[in-house]
Design an enzyme around this catalytic site. Structure first.
Site, PDB file in Angstrom:
ATOM      1  N   PHE A  94       0.861  -1.175   0.000  1.00  0.00           N
ATOM      2  CA  PHE A  94       0.000   0.000   0.000  1.00  0.00           C
ATOM      3  C   PHE A  94       0.899   1.228   0.000  1.00  0.00           C
ATOM      4  O   PHE A  94       2.085   1.138   0.321  1.00  0.00           O
ATOM      5  CB  PHE A  94      -0.882  -0.005   1.257  1.00  0.00           C
TER       6      PHE A  94
ATOM      7  N   GLN B 198      -7.894  14.612   3.786  1.00  0.00           N
ATOM      8  CA  GLN B 198      -7.192  13.836   2.769  1.00  0.00           C
ATOM      9  C   GLN B 198      -7.996  13.759   1.477  1.00  0.00           C
ATOM     10  O   GLN B 198      -9.173  13.428   1.505  1.00  0.00           O
ATOM     11  CB  GLN B 198      -6.944  12.424   3.285  1.00  0.00           C
TER      12      GLN B 198
ATOM     13  N   HIS C 199      -8.165  11.651  -1.753  1.00  0.00           N
ATOM     14  CA  HIS C 199      -7.658  10.389  -2.287  1.00  0.00           C
ATOM     15  C   HIS C 199      -7.408  10.565  -3.774  1.00  0.00           C
ATOM     16  O   HIS C 199      -8.226  11.157  -4.476  1.00  0.00           O
ATOM     17  CB  HIS C 199      -8.704   9.286  -2.046  1.00  0.00           C
TER      18      HIS C 199
ATOM     19  N   LEU D 231     -14.860   5.959  -4.774  1.00  0.00           N
ATOM     20  CA  LEU D 231     -13.458   5.567  -4.640  1.00  0.00           C
ATOM     21  C   LEU D 231     -13.046   4.351  -5.472  1.00  0.00           C
ATOM     22  O   LEU D 231     -13.767   3.378  -5.580  1.00  0.00           O
ATOM     23  CB  LEU D 231     -13.177   5.235  -3.170  1.00  0.00           C
TER      24      LEU D 231
ATOM     25  N   THR E 101      -9.988   1.922  -4.853  1.00  0.00           N
ATOM     26  CA  THR E 101      -9.048   1.713  -3.754  1.00  0.00           C
ATOM     27  C   THR E 101      -7.586   1.845  -4.170  1.00  0.00           C
ATOM     28  O   THR E 101      -7.206   1.545  -5.298  1.00  0.00           O
ATOM     29  CB  THR E 101      -9.236   0.323  -3.117  1.00  0.00           C
ATOM     30  N   GLU E 102      -6.800   2.244  -3.190  1.00  0.00           N
ATOM     31  CA  GLU E 102      -5.357   2.267  -3.372  1.00  0.00           C
ATOM     32  C   GLU E 102      -4.835   0.860  -3.677  1.00  0.00           C
ATOM     33  O   GLU E 102      -3.796   0.689  -4.292  1.00  0.00           O
ATOM     34  CB  GLU E 102      -4.730   2.772  -2.069  1.00  0.00           C
TER      35      GLU E 102
ATOM     36  N   ARG F 123      -0.680   9.409  -0.308  1.00  0.00           N
ATOM     37  CA  ARG F 123      -1.822   9.953  -1.040  1.00  0.00           C
ATOM     38  C   ARG F 123      -1.713  11.444  -1.338  1.00  0.00           C
ATOM     39  O   ARG F 123      -2.082  11.891  -2.410  1.00  0.00           O
ATOM     40  CB  ARG F 123      -3.081   9.710  -0.237  1.00  0.00           C
TER      41      ARG F 123
ATOM     42  N   HIS G 273     -11.756  12.543   0.937  1.00  0.00           N
ATOM     43  CA  HIS G 273     -11.820  11.152   1.354  1.00  0.00           C
ATOM     44  C   HIS G 273     -11.809  10.941   2.855  1.00  0.00           C
ATOM     45  O   HIS G 273     -12.541  10.115   3.381  1.00  0.00           O
ATOM     46  CB  HIS G 273     -10.624  10.438   0.736  1.00  0.00           C
TER      47      HIS G 273
ATOM     48  N   GLU H   4     -12.853   7.636  13.053  1.00  0.00           N
ATOM     49  CA  GLU H   4     -12.537   8.785  12.195  1.00  0.00           C
ATOM     50  C   GLU H   4     -12.994  10.107  12.801  1.00  0.00           C
ATOM     51  O   GLU H   4     -12.437  11.152  12.505  1.00  0.00           O
ATOM     52  CB  GLU H   4     -13.147   8.591  10.800  1.00  0.00           C
TER      53      GLU H   4
ATOM     54  N   ARG I 179      -2.898  10.552   6.389  1.00  0.00           N
ATOM     55  CA  ARG I 179      -3.078   9.164   6.804  1.00  0.00           C
ATOM     56  C   ARG I 179      -2.591   8.227   5.717  1.00  0.00           C
ATOM     57  O   ARG I 179      -2.829   8.445   4.536  1.00  0.00           O
ATOM     58  CB  ARG I 179      -4.553   8.889   7.057  1.00  0.00           C
TER      59      ARG I 179
ATOM     60  N   SER J 256      -6.555   3.450   8.702  1.00  0.00           N
ATOM     61  CA  SER J 256      -7.762   3.884   9.392  1.00  0.00           C
ATOM     62  C   SER J 256      -8.538   2.688   9.930  1.00  0.00           C
ATOM     63  O   SER J 256      -9.002   2.695  11.067  1.00  0.00           O
ATOM     64  CB  SER J 256      -8.661   4.691   8.460  1.00  0.00           C
TER      65      SER J 256
END
Ligand SMILES: Cc1cc2nc3c(=O)[nH]c(=O)nc-3n(C[C@H](O)[C@H](O)[C@H](O)COP(=O)(O)OP(=O)(O)OC[C@H]3O[C@@H](n4cnc5c(N)ncnc54)[C@H](O)[C@@H]3O)c2cc1C
Ligand code: SF4
Ligand code: SF4
Ligand code: SF4
Ligand code: SF4
Ligand code: FES
Lengths: 285, 566, 321
Positions: B116, B230, B232, B242, B244-245, B276, B345, B369, B380, B385
């Site tokens: 990640f 943040q 994303h 989203l 995802t990463e 990010r 995000h 959060e 982050r 998270s």
């Protein structure tokens, strides 16, 4: 002309002989060559999945493998067979690991599943081969005045992800055929509802109630007969009709035709050859 | 009046973990109150995974995890809290595994881990691309098993305290529309984030409106590091939903209109897997400098290309992403690249809480959060998270259990309920000169303009003016639906008012933080300034209704600030 | 960009005020790509703030927004208006609340019943001490092929679409329900679970044999879960743990036997094999009619060609893992 491996299923080979007879007669008339492979076994009606999925898949991969040997697409006249065979194909074509496992089983009997043939329902073939117009041209005795309830039931349309021939929410294949034959399809609310056949043994009353409701809907929508592409639906709707109607507090007679019987009539095939005399609720035509 | 020893507000990962922890102690009365049915909480939308130094794929350690986290945070995180979280990570992941969480697995049966952004090793445990979903389901199942009581579809209105200790909350039962006081010895807020401030372009659920955070602000308690939001890098072009990463973790490329993997200019080593904030700025820079794409509606974007991963890998590891791209963009990533652009995000800031979730008011906790502990500092890392919420949910639950065994209930004045009733009733009587949807959209535009990915003094000051103006105009927003049963018109209005309160708390410290750090990037102060700003910002609302800004030191243990290079 | 004028017919109902549900019509200009949820929100924002519906994630993962669109359960947030119009060849969309549940208001239904039902069926892991380590220093081993057995069932987002469309749920109050039974199966094949196949007894107690296999649940599921598959397999487990003395299980065994004997189903012996003498008597009137119409075959069936390959694959398949 078109040639297929014919998979009649046990119902058409047994209690629903008239379906077998009418299918063969219609195919002959239309020049569709049906080759019944003697190695075909019963598909297990999905019940085999309840013993073990591997058995279900192996049995049906075996069936398909024989058709692959002949290089012929399979055509069936039973909705449940259709779904069971299609499901097998769907799972094996989309999951390499699973296909490998099943092929290991088949190899013990010298067979292999390769995924080279398709599985179709007979009435899909009618539309694919002739189209509505083409069918219309073949009609010699238009079914004028027939108000037909197009009963799909479940396994020709659901789940769409596996069957994929048409939308499971608004299928039109039966309507198209009925129109091509010169008859009028009536629109009913329960054409896609289940007849309960597969719960007949554990829950007979529920099963009969569903069938009764479907028949009642056909009656309410002004149909003078009902057609279905599935011998199992037919069994509930026709052979069990009086019992089903009792379950919903009704009694009337609603003729139920196998789809090939309906097509056969319009093609001018004599009722006897279509096995119409075997239907439990008399069909007067 | 209804009362519970412990009331948990929020049923996401943080709330449910706290609930599980409290349910292990027999004899306590505990309830979880949530505005949505628990499994619908936003935790379920988390796709990519959760970090823990299990070392299943490559040797790893909690220390390395802590270092990556601190570096990723641009050194604003409190290092004692980070160390604790990373230390607990492997155990808590295994604990959830033991509860039945269906993690993806390695051939040898151990939990699989993927790379990640910002991590030095493949450290992110995952369940395909539905990690948050299965985590939420698993925790909920275990709560059912332990007989946790749920108040579903209840809406928190205010937090009640006497300046020292919490005495309960006021909440509305959405189904009946009735407003109730609920007395509790301890209240754990786990109400999630507030990225919906950026209404028009965010990855967040419609209800991520910072309700708990706003309630705390109204109750006179401090919020921390609110300027850090943040963005994303990869939200879908049209909706901001989203991707995802994990998609980049599995090897996806970012491509500009020249066909380049442009990340080589910004993070030559980590490329697409830089943190990010960097990737988001890189994408925006490409677009600003004319190397993006533009569609007929005027949306600008770059491509996220997964095609080279191949059908099998995409279907196995990223099936939901594929669905989302098909359903929401009409693009099948097996065949075509996905059009993406940064999307609001995550809220790094939130309710000021210590490492056991304690706020300055005894018995009032914050976790997840909505809280700022802080373990994410200015930015982050992906996968941290889901870890944060379970670790600090658990710790807050534990501490609350100890706390309530030593104290009695405080009195709870009916007037607290009255006050909220009046606040709500007045919304029905507003003059309707302003429209909810328009104002909400305007707020979003203002915030993107003034407190978005690139910030500068002038724009932020304009934005602050505008936000204050919107706050005034919001008084004219009327609730037209006169029914009490499931009045979603009322609920959406209350949520919007919370967003307005929060917007101000983002812009104010952003103006005063005259440096660039993590997600807070200022074109007029492009460098980090440790001498002056290695500190947390704190905002509170005074009795006069004005916001007050102050600062608080960062806890540093082992990791001295250094330049962030990837 | 293509735009269409669409008529939305929305079923409205506030049980506190209205005697019965009614349909209200709204017109909206819909651009290509707009979802049903976006349309609903736009109607709420610009025409009627009183319209009540649920939504949360707006990305098909929270399960809040399922409603019936032209009669079929759909997640409003992932359903594009144009697709539905094209499917039905119309410019009208009818939006209604889900079935099999009471309406709280407009498109919002009461989930209590289906979720209570699920709770009664113990939808949680009970750790097997043989598999799940006692300390948090270790993970349980779950091999990818084991995970594959239950993985699809963990995709369920509890949107209740399947429950809404379920034929058995509609007719049988005691029926467990599609997503609920599928979840029972999910745990029954999780190697970490202590109850394992015993869980199928829960399915049995909740009428799993009454599933009519209409496949609606599989068809409507927005997450491609096929609850009916889980139910079929759960039935299999129940036979494995000895719940054999019931019509459903006997029916299965009758098929199996027929296939081994001849390769084709022995329909004549089916009533006897499934329900014993009682079955034969119950079905006697119909049976007689069928015999008279020449619909019955001989009880002794000739085996299919190459029957031995069938027997072989069945036996091997029974033995593989
Ligand atoms: C699309 C997306 C993908 C993500 N992917 C990842 C990832 O891969 N890895 C990772 O680590 N993190 C990820 N995150 C971040 C992470 O998912 C969230 O930060 C985290 O789930 C928040 O959990 P929570 O328990 O604090 O709050 P939430 O899950 O948001 O829950 C909040 C709860 O509070 C309740 N609530 C809120 N307001 C009220 C009110 N007024 N009254 C009553 N109840 C209320 C809600 O009903 C809900 O139950 C992702 C976030 C998004 C948006
Ligand atoms: S569905 Fe029935 S009748 Fe048709 S082949 Fe399959 S098992 Fe035999
Ligand atoms: S309607 Fe009845 S017989 Fe026909 S396919 Fe459905 S369940 Fe089978
Ligand atoms: S297949 Fe069974 S569970 Fe699924 S909808 Fe039909 S009756 Fe219900
Ligand atoms: S199985 Fe599918 S349709 Fe049924 S509740 Fe779960 S997600 Fe919804
Ligand atoms: S809004 Fe969450 S599934 Fe549609």
């Amino acid at each position: 002309m078109a040639k297929f491996a014919f998979y009649p299923g046990c119902a058409a080979k047994g209690a629903s002989k008239e379906l077998y007879e009418s299918t063969v007669a219609v195919a002959e008339k239309l020049g569709i060559e049906l080759v019944e492979l003697p190695q075909f076994s019963c598909c297990g009606a999905g019940v085999l999945e309840e013993i073990k999925e591997a058995v279900d898949l192996a049995v049906n991969a075996r069936n398909i493998a024989y058709a692959e040997r002949e290089g012929l697409d399979i055509v069936t006249v039973c909705s449940t067979c259709l779904l069971v065979l299609k499901r097998t194909k769907y799972l094996l074509d989309n999951d390499e690991d699973l296909r490998k496992e099943v092929n290991e089983i088949l190899s013990e009997a010298g067979l292999e599943y390769r995924g080279t043939v398709d599985v179709k329902h007979f009435h899909w073939v009618l539309l694919e081969e002739f189209g509505e117009e083409g069918l219309k041209e073949k009609v010699v005795k238009p079914l004028t005045g027939f108000k037909v309830y197009p009963y799909y039931g479940c396994h020709t349309v659901r789940p769409e992800s596996i069957l994929g021939f048409e939308s499971s929410e608004n299928p039109q294949s039966l309507e198209k055929i009925i129109k091509a034959l010169g008859a009028e399809p009536v629109s009913g609310e329960r054409r896609l509802e289940c007849c309960g056949f597969h719960a007949f043994w554990p829950a007979p009353r529920m099963s009969m109630k569903l069938t009764g409701l479907n028949l009642l809907d056909a009656k309410k929508s002004g149909a003078n007969c009902l057609t279905t592409p599935c011998p199992l639906c037919h069994m509930n709707l026709d052979a069990n009709q009086s019992r089903a109607l009792k379950e919903v507090g009704e009694s009337f007679k609603m003729p139920v035709l196998h789809l090939p019987q309906l097509v056969g009539l319009a093609l001018g095939i004599e009722p006897k050859k279509l096995g119409l005399h075997r239907n439990i609720v008399p069909v007067n035509c | 009046m209804v009362q519970f020893d412990i009331l948990i507000v929020g049923a996401g990962g943080a709330g449910l973990y706290a609930a599980l922890e409290t349910s292990r102690r027999k004899g306590l009365s505990v309830a979880v109150l949530s505005k949505v049915y628990p499994t619908r909480s936003h935790t379920g939308a988390a796709q990519g995974g959760v970090n823990a130094a299990l070392g299943n794929v490559a040797p790893d350690s909690p220390e390395k995890h802590a270092y990556d986290t601190v570096k990723g945070s641009d050194f604003l995180a409190d290092q004692d809290a980070v160390e604790m979280m990373c230390e607990m990570a492997p155990k808590i992941i295994r604990e959830m595994e033991h509860m039945g969480l269906p993690f993806s697995r390695l051939e040898d049966g151990r939990i699989a881990q993927r790379p990640f952004g910002g991590a030095s090793f493949p450290r992110t445990c995952y369940a395909a691309d539905k990690t948050g979903h299965v985590m939420l389901q698993t925790l909920y199942e275990q709560c059912l098993k332990n007989g946790v009581k749920f108040l579903n579809e209840w809406f928190l209105l205010s937090v009640v305290h006497n300046g020292e200790r919490v005495s309960g909350v006021v909440a509305m039962d959405l189904r009946s529309g009735r407003i109730h006081g609920i007395r509790a010895k301890a209240v754990i807020l786990a109400t999630g984030g507030h990225a919906r401030v950026y209404w028009n372009r965010t990855s967040n659920a419609l209800g991520n409106t910072g309700d708990g955070t706003a309630a705390v602000l109204r109750a006179g308690l401090p919020l921390k590091d609110m300027e850090f939001i943040q963005f994303h890098p990869t939200g879908l072009r049209r909706t901001g939903i989203l991707v995802t990463e994990g998609a980049r973790g599995e090897g996806g490329y970012l491509i500009n209109s020249k066909g380049e993997r442009f990340m080589k200019r910004y993070a030559p080593e980590k490329m697409e897997l830089a943190p990010r904030d960097m990737v988001s700025r890189a994408i925006e820079t490409e677009i600003l400098e004319g190397r993006g794409f533009r569609d007929e509606e005027g949306n600008e974007f770059v491509y996220l290309d997964l095609r080279h991963l191949g059908r099998k890998k995409i279907l196995e590891r990223l099936p939901q992403i594929r669905e989302l791209a098909i359903d929401f963009e009409g693009v099948d990533p097996i065949e075509e690249p996905i059009p993406v652009r940064p999307t609001a995000h995550y809220s790094m800031g939130g309710i000021d809480a210590d490492k056991l979730g304690r706020t300055p008011v005894k018995g009032l906790y914050a976790a997840g959060e909505c809280a700022c502990i802080s373990v994410h500092g200015a930015n982050r890392l992906g996968g941290n998270s889901l870890l944060d919420i379970v670790v600090f949910g658990k710790l807050a639950g534990e501490d609350a259990v100890n706390f309530v065994s030593e104290v009695d209930f405080l009195p709870f004045a009916e007037s607290e309920v009255k006050r909220e009733e009046e606040r709500v009733n007045s919304l029905f009587e507003a003059d309707g000169k302003e429209k909810l949807a328009d104002l909400r959209s305007e707020l979003s535009d203002v915030m993107s303009y003034g407190a978005g990915i690139f910030r500068e003094e002038k724009k932020m000051k304009e934005a602050l003016e505008k936000v204050r103006e919107i706050k005034e105009r919001a008084k004219h927003v009327k609730v037209y639906d006169g029914e009490r049963t499931f009045n979603t018109n009322l609920q959406q209005t209350l949520e919007f008012l919370n967003l307005v309160d929060i917007a101000e708390t983002i812009v104010l410290p952003a103006i005063e933080r005259k440096e660039s750090r993590g997600a807070h990037y200022r074109t007029d102060y492009p460098k980090r300034d440790d001498e002056n700003f290695l500190k947390h910002s704190i905002v509170e609302r005074g009795d006069d209704g004005e916001l007050r800004l102050s600062w608080k030191p960062v806890v540093i243990t082992k990791y001295q600030p250094e330049e962030r290079k990837y | 960009m293509e735009k269409r004028e669409v008529l939305f017919r929305i079923r409205r109902f506030n049980p506190k005020r209205d005697e019965k549900p009614y349909y209200q019509e709204y017109r909206l200009t819909v651009p290509k790509g707009m979802t049903v949820l976006e349309a609903l929100q736009q109607i709420k924002d610009t025409q009627d703030p009183t319209l009540a519906f649920r939504a949360f994630c707006r990305s098909a993962i929270c399960g809040s927004c399922a409603v019936k669109v032209n009669g079929f359960p759909k997640l409003a947030c992932k359903t594009q208006v144009f697709n539905e119009l094209d499917k039905f060849g119309t410019d009208t969309l009818t939006l209604e609340p889900l079935d099999n549940m009471d309406v709280i208001r407009d498109l919002i239904v009461d989930w209590d019943r289906p979720f209570k039902r699920m709770e009664e069926m113990k939808p949680w892991l009970v750790p097997d001490p043989e598999v799940v380590p006692k300390t948090l220093d270790e993970e349980s081993r779950v091999y990818p092929r084991e995970l594959k057995k239950f993985d699809q069932f963990t995709d369920c987002i509890l949107c209740t679409s399947c429950y809404s469309s379920c034929t058995a749920t509609q007719l049988d109050d005691g029926y467990g329900g599609p997503f609920q039974l599928a979840r029972v199966y999910r745990f029954a094949v999780d190697p970490r679970d202590a109850l394992k196949a015993e869980r199928s007894k829960i399915g049995y107690a909740f009428d799993m044999w009454n599933c009519v296999r209409c496949n609606k649940c599989a068809d409507v599921c927005p997450k491609h879960v096929s609850p009916v598959d889980g139910i079929m397999k759960l039935r299999g487990l129940s036979i494995e743990v000895g719940l054999k003395d019931n019509p459903g299980a006997r029916h299965v065994m009758a098929f199996y036997k027929s296939l081994l004997e001849s390769g084709m189903l022995n329909e004549v012996l089916l009533p006897l094999r499934t329900k014993g003498v009682k079955g034969v008597l119950e079905n006697l009137p119909v049976g007689i009619k069928m015999i008279l119409k020449g619909k019955a075959h001989s009880p002794v069936m000739k085996p299919i060609a190459e029957h031995e390959t069938l027997v072989k694959v069945m036996k091997v398949a029974m033995e593989v893992e």
